[in-house]
Design an enzyme around this catalytic site. Structure first.
Site, PDB file in Angstrom:
ATOM      1  N   MET A  30       0.823  -1.207   0.000  1.00 18.90           N
ATOM      2  CA  MET A  30       0.000   0.000   0.000  1.00 18.90           C
ATOM      3  C   MET A  30       0.859   1.260   0.000  1.00 18.90           C
ATOM      4  SD  MET A  30      -2.891  -1.311  -0.311  1.00 18.90           S
ATOM      5  CE  MET A  30      -3.850   0.202  -0.269  1.00 18.90           C
ATOM      6  N   GLU A 109      -1.951  -3.440   9.430  1.00 17.02           N
ATOM      7  CA  GLU A 109      -3.252  -3.153  10.036  1.00 17.02           C
ATOM      8  C   GLU A 109      -3.325  -3.684  11.467  1.00 17.02           C
ATOM      9  OE1 GLU A 109      -7.211  -1.427   9.334  1.00 17.02           O
ATOM     10  OE2 GLU A 109      -5.181  -1.139   8.625  1.00 17.02           O
ATOM     11  N   LYS A 114      -0.325   1.375  14.777  1.00 13.92           N
ATOM     12  CA  LYS A 114      -0.763   2.641  14.187  1.00 13.92           C
ATOM     13  C   LYS A 114      -0.833   3.757  15.232  1.00 13.92           C
ATOM     14  CE  LYS A 114      -3.277   0.607  10.297  1.00 13.92           C
ATOM     15  NZ  LYS A 114      -2.531   1.197   9.168  1.00 13.92           N
ATOM     16  N   SER A 136      -8.106   0.299   6.965  1.00 18.03           N
ATOM     17  CA  SER A 136      -9.333  -0.156   6.326  1.00 18.03           C
ATOM     18  C   SER A 136     -10.425  -0.457   7.347  1.00 18.03           C
ATOM     19  CB  SER A 136      -9.057  -1.416   5.490  1.00 18.03           C
ATOM     20  OG  SER A 136      -8.566  -2.462   6.325  1.00 18.03           O
ATOM     21  N   HIS A 157      -8.361   5.873   2.892  1.00 16.33           N
ATOM     22  CA  HIS A 157      -8.283   4.444   2.617  1.00 16.33           C
ATOM     23  C   HIS A 157      -8.202   4.164   1.126  1.00 16.33           C
ATOM     24  CE1 HIS A 157     -10.385   0.279   2.518  1.00 16.33           C
ATOM     25  NE2 HIS A 157      -9.073   0.148   2.558  1.00 16.33           N
ATOM     26  N   ASN A 160      -6.245  -1.787  -2.962  1.00 18.77           N
ATOM     27  CA  ASN A 160      -5.098  -2.508  -3.508  1.00 18.77           C
ATOM     28  C   ASN A 160      -5.473  -3.198  -4.833  1.00 18.77           C
ATOM     29  OD1 ASN A 160      -2.497  -3.658  -3.501  1.00 18.77           O
ATOM     30  ND2 ASN A 160      -3.234  -5.501  -2.497  1.00 18.77           N
ATOM     31  N   GLU A 169     -11.608   5.910   0.054  1.00 21.37           N
ATOM     32  CA  GLU A 169     -12.571   6.255   1.090  1.00 21.37           C
ATOM     33  C   GLU A 169     -11.950   7.332   1.984  1.00 21.37           C
ATOM     34  OE1 GLU A 169     -15.285   2.326   1.936  1.00 21.37           O
ATOM     35  OE2 GLU A 169     -13.312   2.397   2.877  1.00 21.37           O
ATOM     36  N   ASN A 207     -15.232  -2.619   3.305  1.00 24.13           N
ATOM     37  CA  ASN A 207     -15.041  -3.833   4.094  1.00 24.13           C
ATOM     38  C   ASN A 207     -16.317  -4.284   4.790  1.00 24.13           C
ATOM     39  OD1 ASN A 207     -12.453  -4.277   3.372  1.00 24.13           O
ATOM     40  ND2 ASN A 207     -11.523  -3.385   5.186  1.00 24.13           N
TER      41      ASN A 207
END
Length: 257
Positions: A30, A109, A114, A136, A157, A160, A169, A207
């Site tokens: 990403m 993730e 983060k 995500s 967001h 991929n 997003e 998602n």
């Protein structure tokens, strides 16, 4: 109220004009894709950081190879390959991103990771810098809460592969201000992306909708209704879905087969 709206838009326009540089944290799929589209499509300078220096070098090699492949296919002038690549700088310290007006976090993730990254970014950037997460699923409001400027924290967001998928997003947290939303949206559009603004809720849009779809495909396989190939074929042939539900999952995560 109208004057306040005009002032907010004016400030966001000024902020966008200053955004000639973006920092990217994370040199995985990403982060690498984001660096590529920022340099190639938005003509931005890109500062890339990862804790793994070899991963950064691999990311840069992939970007160069991708640019050469575009040139070979005729979608990019070969003379632009070095020009675009020269906009990307590899950084050994996260502090090197401190002057960037926009930083996009694209680490694994994992919430704890983060949050630690955003604490660090908060310390090295000024009060006007926008801190965006490519998460995500993790709450942007929660990410913003570990910083001193939650109004400058936003979800960005990408999908991929970043260089192929057109949608981004855009997720404001509860305290994200309008100038941050407008400036981030403008940068996404400079990258050639279509932007959808989403409330800060679990899974956002993609998602939240995608997970039940994939789970039912897995259940169908687990119950012996059909093989992976037959399920994917049925979905693709009977709808406009381009992404098959099971082969991609099998490649990335395994289904025990």
């Amino acid at each position: 109220m109208k004057n306040l709206v005009k002032l907010t838009r004016c400030l966001s326009t000024i902020l966008v004009k200053k955004m000639d540089t973006v920092g990217v944290v994370g040199a995985g799929q990403m982060g690498t894709g984001i660096a590529l589209v920022a340099a190639k499509d938005a003509d931005m300078k890109v500062m890339c950081y990862d804790v793994d220096w070899s991963k950064l070098n691999g990311s840069m090699e992939w970007i160069r190879n991708k640019l050469y492949s575009y040139a070979e296919r005729g979608s990019l002038d070969k003379s632009r390959v070095d020009e675009i690549a020269s906009r990307i700088t590899l950084c050994k310290r996260i502090e090197d991103l401190g002057d960037a007006p926009l930083i996009v976090e694209a680490a694994s993730e994992r919430e704890a990771l983060k949050l630690e990254i955003f604490k660090s970014l908060d310390q090295i950037t000024d009060s006007e810098a926008i801190l965006a997460s490519n998460t995500s699923s993790i709450s942007i409001t929660k990410i913003g809460s570990v910083t001193s400027k939650p109004e400058k924290v936003v979800g960005m967001h990408f999908f991929n592969p970043v260089q192929v998928m057109q949608v981004v997003e855009l997720i404001p947290g509860l305290e994200t201000d309008e100038s941050t939303i407008d400036a981030t949206k403008s940068v996404c559009e400079r990258m050639g992306k279509v932007v959808g603004t989403v409330k800060d809720s679990p899974g956002f849009i993609s998602n939240r909708v995608l997970m039940p779809y994939i789970n039912e495909a897995i259940n169908t396989f687990s119950e012996g209704v059909a093989t992976i190939e037959e399920i994917d074929m049925a979905i693709v042939a009977s709808s406009t879905k381009k992404m098959v539900p099971l082969v991609n999952r099998q490649l990335r995560f395994g289904l025990g087969v």
